[in-house]
Design a protein around this motif. Sequence first.
Motif, PDB file in Angstrom:
ATOM      1  N   GLY A   1       0.723  -1.093   0.010  1.00 37.54           N
ATOM      2  CA  GLY A   1       0.056   0.036   0.042  1.00 37.54           C
ATOM      3  C   GLY A   1       0.908   1.310   0.242  1.00 37.54           C
ATOM      4  N   ARG A   2       2.069   0.934  -0.021  1.00 36.97           N
ATOM      5  CA  ARG A   2       2.852   2.422   0.161  1.00 36.97           C
ATOM      6  C   ARG A   2       3.739   2.443  -1.194  1.00 36.97           C
ATOM      7  NH1 ARG A   2       3.895   3.206   5.909  1.00 36.97           N
ATOM      8  NH2 ARG A   2       2.657   1.631   7.121  1.00 36.97           N
ATOM      9  N   ALA A   3       3.382   3.585  -2.137  1.00 32.97           N
ATOM     10  CA  ALA A   3       3.961   3.778  -3.256  1.00 32.97           C
ATOM     11  C   ALA A   3       5.456   3.729  -3.295  1.00 32.97           C
ATOM     12  CB  ALA A   3       3.242   4.897  -4.043  1.00 32.97           C
ATOM     13  N   VAL A   4       5.883   4.661  -2.438  1.00 34.35           N
ATOM     14  CA  VAL A   4       7.613   5.005  -1.835  1.00 34.35           C
ATOM     15  C   VAL A   4       8.091   3.663  -1.919  1.00 34.35           C
ATOM     16  CG1 VAL A   4       9.257   5.910  -0.622  1.00 34.35           C
ATOM     17  CG2 VAL A   4       7.057   7.104  -1.053  1.00 34.35           C
ATOM     18  N   TRP A   5       7.473   2.746  -1.191  1.00 37.34           N
ATOM     19  CA  TRP A   5       8.233   1.593  -0.988  1.00 37.34           C
ATOM     20  C   TRP A   5       8.285   0.657  -2.354  1.00 37.34           C
ATOM     21  CZ3 TRP A   5      11.551  -1.455   1.110  1.00 37.34           C
ATOM     22  CH2 TRP A   5      11.669  -2.736   1.141  1.00 37.34           C
ATOM     23  N   MET A   6       7.323   0.628  -2.904  1.00 38.79           N
ATOM     24  CA  MET A   6       7.120   0.020  -4.478  1.00 38.79           C
ATOM     25  C   MET A   6       8.377   0.458  -5.378  1.00 38.79           C
ATOM     26  SD  MET A   6       4.849  -2.487  -3.961  1.00 38.79           S
ATOM     27  CE  MET A   6       4.819  -2.892  -5.508  1.00 38.79           C
ATOM     28  N   ARG A   7       8.656   1.842  -5.318  1.00 38.79           N
ATOM     29  CA  ARG A   7       9.581   2.396  -6.192  1.00 38.79           C
ATOM     30  C   ARG A   7      10.901   2.116  -5.651  1.00 38.79           C
ATOM     31  NH1 ARG A   7       8.294   7.908  -5.532  1.00 38.79           N
ATOM     32  NH2 ARG A   7       6.158   7.468  -5.051  1.00 38.79           N
ATOM     33  N   VAL A   8      11.092   2.166  -4.429  1.00 38.41           N
ATOM     34  CA  VAL A   8      12.623   1.355  -3.916  1.00 38.41           C
ATOM     35  C   VAL A   8      12.716   0.193  -4.006  1.00 38.41           C
ATOM     36  CG1 VAL A   8      13.724   1.405  -1.626  1.00 38.41           C
ATOM     37  CG2 VAL A   8      12.518   3.323  -2.043  1.00 38.41           C
TER      38      VAL A   8
ATOM     39  N   ARG B   1      11.546  -1.804  -6.738  1.00 39.16           N
ATOM     40  CA  ARG B   1      12.064  -1.913  -7.966  1.00 39.16           C
ATOM     41  C   ARG B   1      13.313  -1.282  -8.432  1.00 39.16           C
ATOM     42  NH1 ARG B   1       6.305   0.552  -9.529  1.00 39.16           N
ATOM     43  NH2 ARG B   1       5.223  -1.391  -9.295  1.00 39.16           N
ATOM     44  N   TRP B   2      13.760  -0.262  -7.610  1.00 35.57           N
ATOM     45  CA  TRP B   2      15.130   0.321  -7.879  1.00 35.57           C
ATOM     46  C   TRP B   2      16.033  -0.877  -7.274  1.00 35.57           C
ATOM     47  CZ3 TRP B   2      19.095   1.830  -4.736  1.00 35.57           C
ATOM     48  CH2 TRP B   2      20.036   2.627  -5.332  1.00 35.57           C
ATOM     49  N   LEU B   3      15.840  -1.361  -6.167  1.00 35.80           N
ATOM     50  CA  LEU B   3      16.877  -2.248  -5.415  1.00 35.80           C
ATOM     51  C   LEU B   3      17.117  -3.426  -6.097  1.00 35.80           C
ATOM     52  CD1 LEU B   3      18.642  -2.214  -2.837  1.00 35.80           C
ATOM     53  CD2 LEU B   3      16.760  -3.361  -1.807  1.00 35.80           C
ATOM     54  N   LEU B   4      15.787  -3.975  -6.647  1.00 37.00           N
ATOM     55  CA  LEU B   4      15.918  -5.197  -7.406  1.00 37.00           C
ATOM     56  C   LEU B   4      16.449  -5.160  -8.659  1.00 37.00           C
ATOM     57  CD1 LEU B   4      12.409  -6.901  -6.533  1.00 37.00           C
ATOM     58  CD2 LEU B   4      14.825  -7.692  -5.566  1.00 37.00           C
ATOM     59  N   GLY B   5      16.282  -3.719  -9.236  1.00 34.22           N
ATOM     60  CA  GLY B   5      16.882  -3.701 -10.528  1.00 34.22           C
ATOM     61  C   GLY B   5      18.576  -3.464 -10.472  1.00 34.22           C
ATOM     62  N   THR B   6      18.982  -2.854  -9.648  1.00 34.58           N
ATOM     63  CA  THR B   6      20.292  -2.728  -9.184  1.00 34.58           C
ATOM     64  C   THR B   6      20.938  -4.247  -8.764  1.00 34.58           C
ATOM     65  OG1 THR B   6      19.835  -0.605  -8.439  1.00 34.58           O
ATOM     66  CG2 THR B   6      22.140  -1.681  -7.683  1.00 34.58           C
ATOM     67  N   VAL B   7      20.431  -5.057  -8.002  1.00 33.76           N
ATOM     68  CA  VAL B   7      20.678  -6.147  -7.683  1.00 33.76           C
ATOM     69  C   VAL B   7      20.824  -7.102  -8.910  1.00 33.76           C
ATOM     70  CG1 VAL B   7      20.515  -8.520  -6.640  1.00 33.76           C
ATOM     71  CG2 VAL B   7      20.186  -6.562  -5.374  1.00 33.76           C
ATOM     72  N   LEU B   8      20.184  -7.031  -9.730  1.00 34.00           N
ATOM     73  CA  LEU B   8      19.961  -7.933 -11.032  1.00 34.00           C
ATOM     74  C   LEU B   8      21.177  -7.409 -11.885  1.00 34.00           C
ATOM     75  CD1 LEU B   8      16.402  -8.487 -11.766  1.00 34.00           C
ATOM     76  CD2 LEU B   8      17.625 -10.083 -10.903  1.00 34.00           C
ATOM     77  N   CYS B   9      21.257  -6.268 -12.030  1.00 33.96           N
ATOM     78  CA  CYS B   9      22.465  -5.630 -12.977  1.00 33.96           C
ATOM     79  C   CYS B   9      23.819  -5.992 -12.480  1.00 33.96           C
ATOM     80  CB  CYS B   9      22.183  -3.953 -13.342  1.00 33.96           C
ATOM     81  SG  CYS B   9      20.736  -3.797 -14.105  1.00 33.96           S
ATOM     82  N   ALA B  10      23.810  -5.841 -11.242  1.00 30.92           N
ATOM     83  CA  ALA B  10      25.164  -5.987 -10.636  1.00 30.92           C
ATOM     84  C   ALA B  10      25.591  -7.532 -10.587  1.00 30.92           C
ATOM     85  CB  ALA B  10      24.896  -5.957  -8.946  1.00 30.92           C
ATOM     86  N   CYS B  11      24.601  -8.449 -10.942  1.00 34.72           N
ATOM     87  CA  CYS B  11      25.200  -9.879 -11.225  1.00 34.72           C
ATOM     88  C   CYS B  11      25.325 -10.117 -12.409  1.00 34.72           C
ATOM     89  CB  CYS B  11      23.912 -10.935 -10.894  1.00 34.72           C
ATOM     90  SG  CYS B  11      23.130 -10.748  -9.234  1.00 34.72           S
TER      91      CYS B  11
END
Length: 69
Positions: free
Chosen positions: A50-57, A59-69
């Motif tokens: 229910g928190r839009a800020v958390w959803m953006r964080v 997505r950004w965090l998971l995208g960063t982790v996937l790119c780092a692998c």
Amino acid sequence: MSLLPQCIDPARGSVAVQGLVLAAVQIVVALSVNALIVLTAGAVSRLLAGRAVWMRVQRWLLGTVLCAC
């Protein structure tokens, strides 16, 4: 004999019954712990979804982790 847990004592009765009781206790404990984990994860998921800020964080965090692998 080396495969029997130390809590199973052949002098106290049937080894098979003791083994089944031990297995049943282990299953009940595992189901209880897993059920608590599922219920807790569901509650946290509903809270964070229910928190839009958390959803953006997230997505950004998971995208960063996937790119780092």
